[in-house]
Design an enzyme around this catalytic site. Structure first.
Site, mmCIF file in Angstrom:
data_model
loop_
_atom_site.group_PDB
_atom_site.id
_atom_site.type_symbol
_atom_site.label_atom_id
_atom_site.label_comp_id
_atom_site.label_asym_id
_atom_site.label_seq_id
_atom_site.Cartn_x
_atom_site.Cartn_y
_atom_site.Cartn_z
ATOM 1 N N GLU A 1 -19.412 29.306 -5.414
ATOM 2 C CA GLU A 1 -19.636 30.011 -4.141
ATOM 3 C C GLU A 1 -20.543 29.253 -3.178
ATOM 4 O O GLU A 1 -20.260 29.192 -1.984
ATOM 5 C CB GLU A 1 -20.243 31.403 -4.386
ATOM 6 C CG GLU A 1 -19.238 32.490 -4.696
ATOM 7 C CD GLU A 1 -18.755 32.451 -6.125
ATOM 8 O OE1 GLU A 1 -19.251 31.591 -6.890
ATOM 9 O OE2 GLU A 1 -17.886 33.254 -6.472
ATOM 10 N N HIS B 1 -21.941 44.044 -10.991
ATOM 11 C CA HIS B 1 -20.710 44.001 -10.203
ATOM 12 C C HIS B 1 -20.549 45.206 -9.294
ATOM 13 O O HIS B 1 -19.441 45.501 -8.874
ATOM 14 C CB HIS B 1 -19.496 43.912 -11.140
ATOM 15 C CG HIS B 1 -19.382 42.587 -11.829
ATOM 16 N ND1 HIS B 1 -20.176 42.232 -12.884
ATOM 17 C CD2 HIS B 1 -18.560 41.534 -11.599
ATOM 18 C CE1 HIS B 1 -19.848 41.004 -13.282
ATOM 19 N NE2 HIS B 1 -18.878 40.563 -12.527
#
Lengths: 334, 398
Positions: free
Chosen positions: A57, A126
């Site tokens: 990322e 998450h």
């Protein structure tokens, strides 16, 4: 049309209209998108415009921002916004602040999109909602659609916008279907950034929400209506800029406010809305502002605890009744 | 410690090649009273290039008398600007951070000689001279440093945020290492747009250990991006010597499967040759790493004396043996392209040019208070925005 198809069609149309628009992210190409949002795009536009990235990322977000510096229009997908934390320096320091630091020389026409907030049973790492964090940053625009029309119109607006936009979707909404007007299906359809939508008009209490919580708020409104409370539901659509004029106008009409969000309560979107209303419309409030938010804990896995950690319809109903002084816990003084 | 002393002595390599130069007859031209600007010359670099997974370019660099004299002027200008900035900082006209480049001028100047303004450069915060090399003016530099309207970022950026997009200079970045993936993004866009240009992403030996560099390098190699990674190895990441921060300080080899070249960064011609080689490589074969062996005379920034982690002997030793401007001066004199007096005159003119620019920059006013609220967005939709007291200072985002 479901939200997934709405997003897919928006991406498709914008990529077709402007050759500078390209998509990058993990599994967006050959896998057809981790949540199938980018289905068919690789086949249609080729690997130069639909890039499968490695699981890096920080690196690929920096590359996306650099491409935007040069004048391309990247759409960077985060598989979930939890992973955006690995790239947050590029989002804030490389993207959001560049136009200001360069006095307008380096603009960054980039969109960061992906699912945000809680899904189902995915646990603490998450499930975080990033609306408040990104929403506090000058230089960013932060959008969060609810319906398919929101998804289409806001994503198209985001891609066309010359500034960095954070586009917070919701995994659980992808499969949900909404009626879409003919106007919304047109390829030129765009929704304005910074404008909230009054999903349901009401007279007694204003309830603000965004993304999945809008659906819950609407259901809460149905329940409240049976008890004679007419709730006005505002779908924020835009977290930054926040449509404080619409919110204030509504509160001046109803005199009561409940803010609803999925994310952590402290320093949240609701806290900001409350302050904005206190600043502009204090005299109009007949009751303290009520805040419904996620529990102040990392998201637990067990289903019963998870249910307690995320706002439910009953929470919104209860808060609205409190704001209307109709709470059963209080002695009837009216 | 044995490691550190051998490290220190390595930095002060005598310019053996240069002393050999003056006695190398075939490189001397007969004296002529009028020197043609475009007289072709071949200069030998101080040391040979060392290649990693590639065949290094030749030590013999094609140049002209005009270019050689240009190198002297440009580097002397950069040197003078940085020294003047030191004084301005000490007199509190420059605030916050100020990272000076003196000693490293050959990298900026050599690179420009090999590329065009359509190629892109991106670097970190030691950016004043790169900006100048890309075509920025002294007034824009000093104004920005002092936070004035005439600055290249209208006073809103400061020392670390100089940009010149029309000449392919993308900043000016404060977060160590972030500029490298950004540079790969520029290279991506150049390839996407089929521009046949390259990007030089510059970073230091400190930044070389950043993870995002490897992430970007991996993608650049996968996608064959025209990205050139330039490690300006001045041997110290702030106060930490390279051997204390890197298990392997062979930064040109860090790319593993990506080729690299080790270059004497104090030799402008070596830099020029390496950049020319790298550009050719990158357009055909994707990323390449250049390690510029260089040195900064100042500390990391103006708040660092630079002598607590290195000896004054080392600093003066490098200045004595490897100074990039002195190298060019000796070349000019040995090729009889100018005289000592003429070169001193050029330096004198540069001093007054810099003084004039500072005076002019001081005349520029601070930004208007309304500028607080400009450039937050390209398209602000006329949203209301507030200062510290929301009831007192309000603005509208244009």
């Amino acid at each position: 049309m479901n939200v997934r198809d709405a997003l897919n069609s928006a991406l498709d149309e914008e990529m077709s209209a402007d050759p500078k628009v390209f998509l990058m992210g993990e599994e967006v190409g050959e896998y057809q998108g981790a949540y199938k949002v980018s289905k068919g795009l690789l086949e249609k536009y080729g690997p130069e415009r639909v890039l499968d990235t490695p699981i890096t990322e920080a690196g690929f977000t920096g590359i996306g921002v650099g491409a935007a510096y040069y004048g391309l229009k990247p759409v960077v997908e985060f598989m979930t916004f939890n992973f955006s934390m690995q790239a947050i320096d590029h989002i804030i320091n490389s993207a959001a602040k560049s136009n200001y630091m360069s006095a307008g020389q380096i603009s960054v026409p980039i969109v960061f999109r992906g699912p945000n907030g809680a899904a189902a049973g995915v646990g603490a790492q998450h499930s975080q909602c990033y609306a408040a964090w990104y929403g506090s940053c000058p230089g960013l625009k932060v959008l969060s659609p609810y319906s398919s029309e929101d998804a289409r119109g806001l994503l198209k607006a985001a891609i066309r916008d010359p500034d960095p936009v954070i586009f917070l979707e919701n995994e659980l909404l992808y499969g949900e279907s909404f009626p879409v007007s003919a106007e919304a299906l047109d390829s030129s359809f765009c929704l304005p950034i910074g404008k909230a939508k009054i999903e349901r008009e009401g007279r007694d209490v204003t309830i603000t929400a965004f993304s999945k919580m809008v659906g819950l708020a609407l259901k809460a409104a149905d329940i409240l209506a049976k008890d004679g409370i007419s709730a006005e539901i505002i779908n924020l659509r835009s977290i930054r800029p926040l449509d404080t004029p619409t919110i204030n106008a509504s509160v001046r009409k109803t005199n009561r406010l409940v803010t609803v969000e999925e994310g952590f309560p402290q320093h949240g979107v609701g806290a900001e809305i409350c302050m904005a209303v206190v600043e502009e419309s204090f005299g109009y409030l007949d009751a303290p502002v009520e805040r419904i938010a996620g529990a102040d804990v990392p998201m637990p896995y067990a289903a019963n605890l998870e249910r307690m950690a995320v706002p439910q319809i009953e929470d919104i109903v209860r808060a609205a009744k409190r704001a209307c002084y109709r709470s059963t816990a209080m002695a009837a003084t009216a | 410690m044995a490691l550190s002393t051998s490290f220190r002595s390595n930095l002060i390599k005598p310019l053996t090649a240069l002393t050999a130069l003056s006695s190398t007859q075939h490189l001397r031209r007969p004296f002529s009273s009028s020197v043609d600007d475009s007289t072709a010359l071949t200069i030998e670099t101080s040391v040979p290039f060392v290649g990693h997974k590639c065949e290094p370019p030749s030590r013999n660099v094609e140049t002209t008398s005009k270019e050689l004299l240009g190198f002297f002027h440009d580097m002397a200008l950069m040197r003078r600007m940085e020294i003047a900035s030191d004084s301005l900082y000490k007199s509190k006209l420059i605030r916050g951070f100020c990272h000076l480049y003196d000693g490293q001028e050959a990298v900026a100047v050599g690179m420009e000689a090999a590329i065009t303004k359509k190629d892109c450069i991106i670097t970190a915060y030691r950016d004043h001279c790169i900006y100048l090399g890309r075509g920025g003016t002294l007034v824009e530099c000093f104004s920005e440093l002092m936070g004035r309207q005439a600055g290249c970022s209208k006073g809103k950026g400061g020392s670390m945020h100089f940009y010149k997009k029309d000449s392919g200079f993308y900043g000016g970045h404060g977060i160590v290492g972030a500029q490298v993936p950004l540079g790969c993004g520029l290279a991506f866009a150049q390839k996407y747009s089929k521009d046949e240009t390259v990007t030089f992403a510059m970073y230091g030996d400190g930044a070389a250990n950043q993870g995002q560099l490897f992430e970007a390098l991996n993608m650049a190699a996968l996608l064959d991006l025209p990205a050139i990674f330039v490690c300006e190895n001045n041997h110290y990441g702030m106060g930490t010597a390279e051997w204390r921060a890197a298990k392997s300080p062979s930064y040109y080899k860090r790319g593993d499967y990506v080729p690299g070249l080790k270059v004497d960064g104090m030799d402008a011609f070596a830099v020029k040759q390496a950049c020319r080689f790298a550009k050719e490589h990158a357009l055909k074969n994707g990323p390449i790493i250049l390690e510029m062996d260089t040195y900064r005379y100042h500390g990391h920034s103006m708040s660092d004396p630079g002598s607590t982690y290195r000896t004054r002997d080392e600093i003066s030793g490098v200045r004595q043996e490897r100074d990039p401007i002195e190298r060019i001066r000796k070349l000019i004199l040995s090729h009889e392209l100018s005289t000592e007096a003429e070169l001193k005159n050029i330096e004198k003119k540069i001093r007054s040019e810099v003084d004039d620019a500072i005076a002019q920059a001081k005349e520029s006013s601070m930004p208007d208070p309304s500028e607080l609220f400009t450039n937050v967005y390209v398209k602000g939709f006329g949203i209301e925005v507030a200062g510290a007291d929301r009831k007192e200072v309000r603005g509208v985002l244009p």
